[in-house]
Structure formats: C-alpha cells, structure tokens
Design a protein around this motif. Structure first.
Motif: not given
Ligand code: G4P
Length: 547
Positions: A37-39, A42-47, A66-69, A109-111, A159-165, A276-278
C-alpha cells in the motif's frame, strides 16, 4: 488370490489423507501473501523490483512492469500474456525466499487505481506500507490502510528514500500514529539523511548497517558493525553517531517496542527505514515478512470459517481482469486459494451457479520459472479463464455449500451519467453495464426517478475502460457526462416503511445498483450528512458485501 480386503484399503486411504494433510499444513506454513500500500511515486515499483531481485526471481533491475518504459519483469509473464491474450503481467508475483513461497499481489496505483486496488487487499494476509519519507502519509495510503483495517491486516512499514532530504523520522512516526491510527514500533532507525545518510541502526539486534549508494546486485550485502558503542562508528562519523545515540534514547522512551501479537492483530506496525532504489533495507523487510507476517489464516464464510490446512479445496474470486483485445472476449478471474490443494484439471463447484467446473486451463504465477505450476495451496492465487460467468466474490469448493465473506464493493467516489448515441442500443447498454457491474469493472446505479444510468468508480480510468469495452464487446457507443453526485452510500434498515418513505421522497437520488441494493447518491458531503440526520432509522454503508 491377492485381493486386498476392505480394511487394508481404508487403512491406506487414512494414511494417504494424513500424509496429504501434512503436506498441505507444511505448504500453508511457508506461504506469505501480501500487497503493497502506497501513494503513487512513493517507490512501490522500485521496491517490487528489488524484492524480486533479492529472491533471485529476476537478475536485472529495471525490468518490472509499471516503469515508464513498460518493460516486464520476466519473459514468462509475457508468455502467459501472449498465450492468454490477456494482460496478467505483474498482477501476481510468486517467488521463493528462504524456503518460503511469497505471493506479492499488485495493488494498481497511478491511473490504474480502481476498486480492484481495494479488493486485492481483501485477498492478502499482510501488507507492506511504503511511505516517501520526504512526504509522509499521503491520501491514497490513508484510503488503502482503511481497507486493511477492515480485516485487521498486519502491516509492515517501510520509510523510503532516506538517501534524500526527508522529514524528521520522529515526526514521521508521529504522523503515522496520529493520521493512520496505528502504533509504530521502529525496528531500524536512520543515521542521517540525504547526502549524510550513513545507514540504519537495528534496534533489536544492536547493529549498524552501513549505507552505500548504488548497490544493484541481488546479493549486495551491506557492511554490518556490531554495537552502537563500537568505537569504529565514532571514528567514521562522529557527529551522526552522537545524534543517533540521542535519538535512540528518545525512541526507546517515546515509542513502542515491537510486539508480535500487536502486529498480528493489526494494531502495531514495525517500521523500517531505507532506500529502495539503493537496495538498502529491502532484505530486512523481506525477512520481517517471512519471520513475522502471518501464513494464511482461517477465512470467514457463510456457514463456518475455513482453515487453510483443511484438505478439501476452496477459494474465492477477488478480481476479474478483462482482455482489452477486442478479438478475444476472455476474462481472467483471480481466485485466492483458501484451503486444500488445487490440482490442475480438478473439478470444483461454482457455488453461486451450483455448477461443476473443471479447472484445466488455469494460469499460475511464478516469477522465476517458465513452468506452469500444477498445484497451489492456501495463500496462492490462480487465474481462471472465463467467459463472463464469474463474479467478484464467487466461491469455489469441492462441494460444500459455503460462501466466503469479506469481499466488499466499495462506495464509488467518481460519478458519470451515461447517454447513448443510438437509442436502439438501450438493451445492449443495459446488458453490457449489468455484466461489467458484476465483474466489478464499474458500479452501475439506476435512480428510482428518471431514465438515466449513473456509473460510479474510484479511479477515473475505470470509465475509459468501460466505454471502450461497451463499444468493443457490446457495440454500444456511450457518452459519459459528469454527474452532480459526490458520494454514494448503500442504505439499509429493518424498518421497511422508512425505506419506502425514503425512496418516495428522494427518488432522484435513491438508486438501485446492479445487484438490486438500494443506495443514496449524495450531491455533496453536507447533503449526505443532512440526509443521514434526517433519516435516523436508516443505516448508510460505505461498503457492501457481495450478494
Ligand atoms: P511508485 O511505483 O510507487 O509510483 O514509485 P516508483 O517505484 O516508480 O518510484 C517513483 C520515483 O521515486 C522514481 O523516480 C524512483 O526512481 C524514485 N525512487 C524510488 N525509490 C527511491 C529511493 O530510495 N531513493 C530515491 N532518491 N528515489 C527513489 P522517477 O524519476 O519518477 O522515475 P525513474 O525515471 O527513476 O524510473
């Protein structure tokens, strides 16, 4: 002669069924079925992709649909797609992790957000809540959590994206507790954030996992340092470690300690921090799901509850996915197995129709292998091809007359009125909408007064899907127009006269749905509140059970 006597026979049967019960219990015990469950964003696809990487189900990142590609996780799914001509890709992903079978159900999610997204959550045993730590709790997460709460589904939080502010972690926990009304028990705690993100401290294991960006390998193990007082840490990042010690003290004082029972009853969520991305913190979540999240549990049905370890097969349909290709009218009904062992080719009873069905061409979902699975157990999902005779909530058993409950329809939030260009197609329109309504593609309401039909959905794409299916499958060219309705509530009462009075006085806003249930179509939030106040003998429901 060598004829075995009857007693020998029955002993063998007993042994066989005992052995079978043992196999089933073991298989059920190693299953974990969950959804995310996520908005959006938030990173569902990445995770999802990282989870599949860890399990070895896929080798390359960047391949989950689910990626743009629009690429797919493995070619198997594309094969199934081709074979069935249906887009079942990534609806269900099954993979192995530490001798467990994990079923990850996609929550569109999304559309693609629709009632299906809600309903998928009625078919899982636990959920993984992904929160963008920079944004905190967002709208869709709130809605999805409400659905989880209906069945007290255990929730693991990431809690995702801790590599960001990000926002302050304590503040994040506070927000989850106050907005989502669920206790937080931090299991890992972040050290810094953004450019200064150093890793996480595991509160239960007293060890620190050091963050390194860009880990794309499936087995990308991160370095572990034992003990928060380890002098190495003070050498590596003295400032952050001081901060961490302060925060940990605060956390110990101010937040909850993880309690398995509280988690299992849905009142507490263990919280993990990561990126997640890392690939950072992902293994910990998988482990939490395996170690703590429940195996399939008993499910309520009309006459009794059903244990997953019972030998006779049973299950229910929670989603129907139609083929968008006009050349095929096939649909796939997604069935969650609730008990017993499904075997390819077996005969089961479709209870609503009282008909026996042979399950021969069934779709199963394996992320790792090309083989079609021949059997399935409680917690697994199987896809039944059907030609429009299955409905959401339909139950299947080996003969017992029972019907699973708790697969609701949700009050729509978006409304359109339907008009057709060719009035001679009225009959087709009604037939099409009736079937699409039964399938759960859209909800159809017929107001007591007036001739127009009202469609209700929770995601705007649902209307587009319905318009194109009406055209392709029923030859109806329908025009959807905005309707001045803001919400719908199903109405019930023991007082028959009150119901009749209600219908007579508010005929333009009282409607019947495809299954013949009375509903109130409110023009605004205020209108709904006033109506509820004026009709105290009626109950207004935001969900309704499958008839
Ligand atoms: P969703 O399925 O929940 O909609 O999310 P998705 O995984 O597509 O992630 C949304 C955006 O957040 C993507 O960037 C993804 O790369 C980024 N992201 C996911 N996890 C992390 C993380 O741990 N750290 C950071 N910094 N970013 C994260 P995007 O630019 O929208 O897409 P893309 O071009 O990278 O695919």
């Amino acid at each position: 002669q060598d004829m075995p006597d009857a007693r020998d026979d029955s002993t063998t049967t007993t042994t066989n069924s005992a052995a079978q019960a043992g196999v089933i219990a073991r298989e059920v015990g190693r299953r974990r079925t969950f959804g995310i469950i996520s908005h959006p964003d938030a990173g569902k696809t990445t995770l999802t992709e990282k989870l599949l990487l860890f399990s070895g189900a896929i080798q390359l990142a960047g391949t989950v649909k689910g990626r743009k590609s629009g690429r797919h996780a493995t070619s198997d799914w594309m094969d199934i797609e081709k074979q069935r001509g249906i887009s079942v890709a990534s609806s269900v992903m099954q993979f192995d992790f530490r001798d467990h079978v994990i079923n990850l159900l996609d929550t569109p999610g999304h559309q693609d957000f629709s009632e299906d997204t809600y309903r998928v959550l009625t078919a899982v045993d636990s959920a993984l809540m992904v929160i963008d730590a920079a944004k905190g709790v967002e709208a869709q997460t709130i809605k999805l959590l409400e659905v989880c709460r209906m069945r007290a589904t255990p929730i693991v939080t990431f809690m995702n994206k801790m590599d960001r502010e990000t926002r302050d972690p304590l503040e994040l926990l506070d927000e989850v507790e106050s907005v989502l009304k669920i206790e937080c028990a931090p299991v890992t705690w972040p050290i810094g954030m953004g450019k200064n993100f150093r890793g996480v401290y595991h509160l239960l294991k007293d060890e620190i996992m050091l963050f390194k960006a860009g880990e794309e390998k499936a087995d990308g193990a991160f370095e572990i340092v034992k003990g928060i007082d380890n002098p190495r840490l003070a050498e590596m990042f003295p400032l952050e470690i001081e901060q961490l010690k302060m925060e940990v003290e605060l956390v110990h004082g101010a937040s909850h300690v993880f309690d398995l029972e509280r988690f299992l009853s849905g009142v507490q969520t263990p919280v993990f921090f990561g990126s997640a991305i890392n690939n950072f913190g992902v293994r910990e979540i998988l482990s939490a799901l395996v170690d703590w999240a429940p195996a399939p549990r008993e499910r309520d049905a009309t006459v009794r509850s059903v244990l997953p370890s019972e030998v006779p097969f049973s299950g229910f349909v929670f989603k129907i996915q139609a083929n968008m290709d006009p050349a095929h009218r096939d649909r796939i009904a997604f069935l969650r197995v609730c008990s017993g062992r499904f075997e390819k080719g077996m005969k089961v009873k479709h209870l609503r129709l009282g008909r026996d069905v042979k399950l021969s061409s069934v779709v199963t979902f394996m992320a790792s292998s090309r083989e079609q699975v021949e059997e399935a157990f409680a917690g697994d999902i199987i896809g039944l091809p059907n030609h429009g005779n299955m409905q959401i909530g339909d139950s299947f058993t080996e003969g017992e007359m029972l019907s699973f409950t708790g697969i609701p329809y949700f009050a729509p939030e978006l409304f359109r009125s339907v008009r057709i260009r060719n009035p001679l197609k009225m009959k087709q329109l009604h037939k099409g909408l009736q079937q699409l309504g039964e399938e759960g593609a859209v909800q159809v309401f017929k107001p007591v007064l007036g001739s127009e039909l009202i469609l209700g959905a929770v995601g705007v794409l649902q209307f587009e899907v319905v318009a194109s299916r009406l055209l392709n499958e029923y030859g109806v060219d329908a025009v959807f127009e905005s309707a001045s309705i803001s919400s719908a509530r199903w109405v019930s009462s023991d007082d028959k006269k009150a119901l009749a009075d209600f219908e007579n006085s508010l005929g333009h806003n009282v409607a019947y749905d495809a299954a013949g249930n009375m509903a109130y179509l409110a023009t605004s939030g205020v209108n709904l509140r006033l109506t509820q106040e004026r009709w105290p003998k009626l109950t207004f429901h935001a969900t309704r059970e499958h008839a």
